[in-house]
Design an enzyme around this catalytic site. Structure first.
Site, PDB file in Angstrom:
ATOM      1  N   ARG A   1       0.824  -1.217   0.000  1.00  0.00           N
ATOM      2  CA  ARG A   1       0.000   0.000   0.000  1.00  0.00           C
ATOM      3  C   ARG A   1       0.859   1.269   0.000  1.00  0.00           C
ATOM      4  NH1 ARG A   1      -2.417  -3.284  -1.610  1.00  0.00           N
ATOM      5  NH2 ARG A   1      -4.095  -4.491  -0.673  1.00  0.00           N
TER       6      ARG A   1
ATOM      7  N   SER B   1      -9.993  -0.415   4.417  1.00  0.00           N
ATOM      8  CA  SER B   1      -9.245  -0.930   5.579  1.00  0.00           C
ATOM      9  C   SER B   1      -8.569   0.225   6.306  1.00  0.00           C
ATOM     10  CB  SER B   1      -8.167  -1.924   5.116  1.00  0.00           C
ATOM     11  OG  SER B   1      -8.795  -3.032   4.531  1.00  0.00           O
TER      12      SER B   1
ATOM     13  N   GLU C   1      -3.568   2.365   7.461  1.00  0.00           N
ATOM     14  CA  GLU C   1      -3.514   2.331   5.991  1.00  0.00           C
ATOM     15  C   GLU C   1      -4.098   3.642   5.456  1.00  0.00           C
ATOM     16  OE1 GLU C   1      -4.675  -1.281   3.973  1.00  0.00           O
ATOM     17  OE2 GLU C   1      -5.627  -0.113   2.362  1.00  0.00           O
TER      18      GLU C   1
HETATM   19  C1  LIG Z   1     -15.585   0.322   0.603  1.00  0.00           C
HETATM   20  C2  LIG Z   1     -14.107   0.458   0.299  1.00  0.00           C
HETATM   21  C3  LIG Z   1     -13.391  -0.638  -0.128  1.00  0.00           C
HETATM   22  C4  LIG Z   1     -12.030  -0.540  -0.415  1.00  0.00           C
HETATM   23  N1  LIG Z   1     -11.359  -1.655  -0.834  1.00  0.00           N
HETATM   24  C5  LIG Z   1     -10.046  -1.562  -1.118  1.00  0.00           C
HETATM   25  C6  LIG Z   1      -9.326  -2.718  -1.567  1.00  0.00           C
HETATM   26  O1  LIG Z   1      -9.866  -3.801  -1.749  1.00  0.00           O
HETATM   27  N2  LIG Z   1      -8.007  -2.573  -1.809  1.00  0.00           N
HETATM   28  C7  LIG Z   1      -7.351  -1.372  -1.651  1.00  0.00           C
HETATM   29  O2  LIG Z   1      -6.137  -1.311  -1.900  1.00  0.00           O
HETATM   30  N3  LIG Z   1      -8.001  -0.272  -1.229  1.00  0.00           N
HETATM   31  C8  LIG Z   1      -9.335  -0.335  -0.964  1.00  0.00           C
HETATM   32  N4  LIG Z   1      -9.994   0.780  -0.525  1.00  0.00           N
HETATM   33  C9  LIG Z   1      -9.243   2.041  -0.306  1.00  0.00           C
HETATM   34  C10 LIG Z   1      -9.225   3.008  -1.507  1.00  0.00           C
HETATM   35  O3  LIG Z   1     -10.372   2.831  -2.315  1.00  0.00           O
HETATM   36  C11 LIG Z   1      -7.993   2.848  -2.377  1.00  0.00           C
HETATM   37  O4  LIG Z   1      -6.819   3.095  -1.635  1.00  0.00           O
HETATM   38  C12 LIG Z   1      -8.021   3.814  -3.571  1.00  0.00           C
HETATM   39  O5  LIG Z   1      -7.008   3.455  -4.459  1.00  0.00           O
HETATM   40  C13 LIG Z   1      -7.865   5.279  -3.179  1.00  0.00           C
HETATM   41  O6  LIG Z   1      -8.151   6.073  -4.319  1.00  0.00           O
HETATM   42  P1  LIG Z   1      -8.729   7.548  -4.187  1.00  0.00           P
HETATM   43  O7  LIG Z   1      -8.766   8.154  -5.540  1.00  0.00           O
HETATM   44  O8  LIG Z   1     -10.005   7.551  -3.454  1.00  0.00           O
HETATM   45  O9  LIG Z   1      -7.593   8.228  -3.341  1.00  0.00           O
HETATM   46  P2  LIG Z   1      -7.788   9.273  -2.133  1.00  0.00           P
HETATM   47  O10 LIG Z   1      -8.417   8.595  -0.986  1.00  0.00           O
HETATM   48  O11 LIG Z   1      -8.413  10.501  -2.651  1.00  0.00           O
HETATM   49  O12 LIG Z   1      -6.261   9.570  -1.798  1.00  0.00           O
HETATM   50  C14 LIG Z   1      -5.456   8.606  -1.165  1.00  0.00           C
HETATM   51  C15 LIG Z   1      -4.020   9.148  -1.127  1.00  0.00           C
HETATM   52  O13 LIG Z   1      -3.523   9.225  -2.467  1.00  0.00           O
HETATM   53  C16 LIG Z   1      -3.163  10.569  -2.791  1.00  0.00           C
HETATM   54  N5  LIG Z   1      -3.526  10.785  -4.189  1.00  0.00           N
HETATM   55  C17 LIG Z   1      -4.743  10.647  -4.780  1.00  0.00           C
HETATM   56  N6  LIG Z   1      -4.656  10.889  -6.097  1.00  0.00           N
HETATM   57  C18 LIG Z   1      -3.363  11.197  -6.346  1.00  0.00           C
HETATM   58  C19 LIG Z   1      -2.637  11.570  -7.515  1.00  0.00           C
HETATM   59  N7  LIG Z   1      -3.204  11.679  -8.705  1.00  0.00           N
HETATM   60  N8  LIG Z   1      -1.309  11.831  -7.383  1.00  0.00           N
HETATM   61  C20 LIG Z   1      -0.689  11.750  -6.182  1.00  0.00           C
HETATM   62  N9  LIG Z   1      -1.318  11.418  -5.042  1.00  0.00           N
HETATM   63  C21 LIG Z   1      -2.631  11.137  -5.128  1.00  0.00           C
HETATM   64  C22 LIG Z   1      -3.948  11.460  -1.831  1.00  0.00           C
HETATM   65  O14 LIG Z   1      -3.301  12.704  -1.644  1.00  0.00           O
HETATM   66  C23 LIG Z   1      -3.955  10.581  -0.587  1.00  0.00           C
HETATM   67  O15 LIG Z   1      -2.761  10.735   0.128  1.00  0.00           O
HETATM   68  C24 LIG Z   1     -11.365   0.713  -0.251  1.00  0.00           C
HETATM   69  C25 LIG Z   1     -12.093   1.833   0.168  1.00  0.00           C
HETATM   70  C26 LIG Z   1     -13.453   1.710   0.444  1.00  0.00           C
HETATM   71  C27 LIG Z   1     -14.220   2.939   0.877  1.00  0.00           C
END
Ligand SMILES: Cc1cc2nc3c(=O)[nH]c(=O)nc-3n(C[C@H](O)[C@H](O)[C@H](O)COP(=O)(O)OP(=O)(O)OC[C@H]3O[C@@H](n4cnc5c(N)ncnc54)[C@H](O)[C@@H]3O)c2cc1C
Length: 303
Positions: free
Chosen positions: A178, A229, A299
């Site tokens: 992660r 998570s 995480e």
């Molecule tokens: C119901 C649910 C289920 C999930 N299941 C999983 C799973 O199975 N596996 C898993 O790995 N994760 C899971 N997640 C967590 C999450 O969805 C992932 O980590 C996802 O990839 C985050 O993407 P986001 O665009 O929402 O990032 P955000 O939450 O908006 O950002 C996360 C981090 O990434 C940074 N960031 C975002 N975009 C960029 C960019 N373009 N450049 C640089 N930094 C950036 C942000 O600044 C922040 O620090 C789950 C979440 C939920 C709510």
């Protein structure tokens, strides 16, 4: 930012800035105070101009994808939250015999990309079905599920940092559990990624992805009101199991509750604050450490 600065910033953009925008509306947790400016950038030119502006005026900034892995504090964030939209949602496919490279903008939805690839008979990204969030967020988090992760398919990535835009090969970046890093860079923006996928039978891929989604539905609460998570799995163990063994399912502080469905999820039952969630996280860490001697590492990214 003073009003002169605000006016200059607005002239760099083709969409209206949302000032004092509550981030609770931009996170799956539904928690978070206001950000000074929520800035939607539509293409690389706008992004480069904004980056020049923030560096010149020493303004703090962060990138927000779909906000599905962040906990924003109750006071919010003084600075800019950048959202990648417009051209940053584009994708293209390049076929090379048995493999295809998919180039995709960092603002595109990961799960939708996975579904498009499955329909085209491209294997490797099925694990991402049901992971909410953007491609940029997924690269930054090295998102993964069911034994697959972004690191397995990433071929290259384009980053903007310190006013420069540069492509990196997979050999030039480092992935961890992660996590994603580039040597020497502490703050950067992922603008696009290239994933290498292989040909497969779409029907078979559909079946695999349906199984994954079924398992997800059975084992996790729905996406609203949580951030996936909360803690990373420690080496060789499941964070959820360790928390459950401490009898913490259903434990509540304010409106933040340890999910009764999956102990490694915290759910906002209505009006939870970031403080509620942080206190609950601390309680979980203490109990798990006391019972199992393991310190759980968050995480979720705390802003
Ligand atoms: C119901 C649910 C289920 C999930 N299941 C999983 C799973 O199975 N596996 C898993 O790995 N994760 C899971 N997640 C967590 C999450 O969805 C992932 O980590 C996802 O990839 C985050 O993407 P986001 O665009 O929402 O990032 P955000 O939450 O908006 O950002 C996360 C981090 O990434 C940074 N960031 C975002 N975009 C960029 C960019 N373009 N450049 C640089 N930094 C950036 C942000 O600044 C922040 O620090 C789950 C979440 C939920 C709510």
């Amino acid at each position: 930012m003073d009003s002169k600065c605000k006016n200059i910033l607005q002239t760099l953009l083709s969409t209206s800035i949302q000032w004092d925008c509550p981030l609770s509306a931009h996170t799956s947790f539904g928690i978070g105070g206001p950000v000074e400016a929520l800035v939607k950038v539509m293409n690389v030119d706008e992004l480069m101009q904004v980056m020049e502006f923030v560096s010149e005026h020493k303004i703090s900034w962060r990138v927000i994808g779909r906000g599905t892995n962040i906990l924003v504090n109750d006071k919010g964030f003084n600075g800019l939250a950048l959202v990648l939209a417009g051209d940053f949602k584009d994708y293209s496919f390049d076929e090379y015999g048995e493999t295809t490279d998919v180039k995709v903008g960092a603002g595109a939805a990961l799960s939708r990309l996975s579904s498009l690839c499955i329909e085209r008979g491209l294997a490797g990204i099925e694990f991402a079905m049901g992971i909410p969030g953007t491609v940029g967020g997924a690269v930054l988090m090295n998102a993964g599920a069911w034994g697959g992760a972004i690191a397995d398919i990433l071929q290259g990535v384009e980053l903007v940092s310190a006013g420069n835009i540069r492509e990196y090969t997979r050999e030039e970046v480092q992935f961890g559990y992660r996590s994603f890093n580039v040597a020497g860079d502490t703050q950067f923006i992922v603008t696009s990624a290239v994933f290498r996928l292989s040909k497969a039978d779409p029907q078979r891929l559909r079946q695999i992805s349906m199984e994954y989604q079924h398992k997800r539905k059975k084992s996790q609460p729905p996406g609203r009101g949580c951030a996936g998570s909360i803690f990373k799995n420690p080496e060789g163990a499941s964070a959820g199991r360790l928390i459950e063994e401490c009898g913490l399912k259903g434990e509540k502080i304010g409106d933040a509750e340890v999910s009764t469905q999956h102990a490694n999820f915290i759910v906002n039952k209505g009006q939870a604050t970031a403080e509620d969630v942080l206190q609950l996280m601390e309680k979980i860490q203490e109990e798990v450490h006391r019972k199992h001697g393991v310190l759980l590492e968050p995480e979720v990214h705390v802003w």
